[in-house]
Design an enzyme around this catalytic site. Structure first.
Site: not given
Length: 166
Positions: A31, A90-91, A97
């Site tokens: 991802w 992770v943005i 989330h």
């Protein structure tokens, strides 16, 4: 902000041990692949630069940052690996989330390290936006992958030094 003008990948102030005696696992999240690919390149090149051979580096991909936890655990169970470098990104989005994933990954990787009694390195970017991630994946703030590799080398060397007294 402390990092605003600083390249975080400057190791001129510290001694990095020889990476040659150890075997390294690298688990990379797919991802945000452009970012994690740059993190991987930084980590891999740092290991090579400090003496690791290609044959001592084992690389595996997992779907996302959450899966870094089980990827590191599986790798440490199935191979004679001395340390694992976990790379992800992770943005922040519009929902919570982000918070759940970041917390779970940090806790999960800590637990894997304790379970296997081997260094598991947190090379996961947790940024507010994509630009901040690129800035930390080879941009103006250096490459967190480099930092993760140097951390792995230092921690596995420390573990090896302390083996006779533990």
């Amino acid at each position: 902000m402390a990092t605003q003008l600083k390249n975080l990948s400057d190791f001129s102030h510290t001694t990095v041990p020889n990476a040659a005696p150890y075997r390294y696992g690298i688990v990379v999240a797919e991802w945000n692949a452009k970012i994690t690919g740059a993190l991987y390149e930084g980590a891999y090149q740092s290991l090579i630069k400090h003496g690791a051979q290609e044959s001592q580096i084992y690389t595996y991909s997992v779907p996302g940052s959450f899966e870094l936890i089980s990827g590191a655990d599986i790798l440490l169970k199935s191979n004679n690996i001395d340390t694992v470098i976990c790379l992800g990104c992770v943005i922040q989005g519009e929902t919570r989330h982000f918070d759940f994933i970041c917390q779970a990954v940090a806790t999960g990787l800590s637990n894997v390290a304790l379970k296997h009694e081997k260094p598991v390195i947190f090379g996961v970017l947790t940024t507010d936006n994509e630009q901040q991630a690129f800035d930390r994946a080879g941009g103006k703030h250096g490459n967190k992958g480099d930092e993760a590799a140097i951390t792995a080398i230092k921690m596995v060397d420390l573990a090896n030094q302390l083996k006779p007294i533990i």
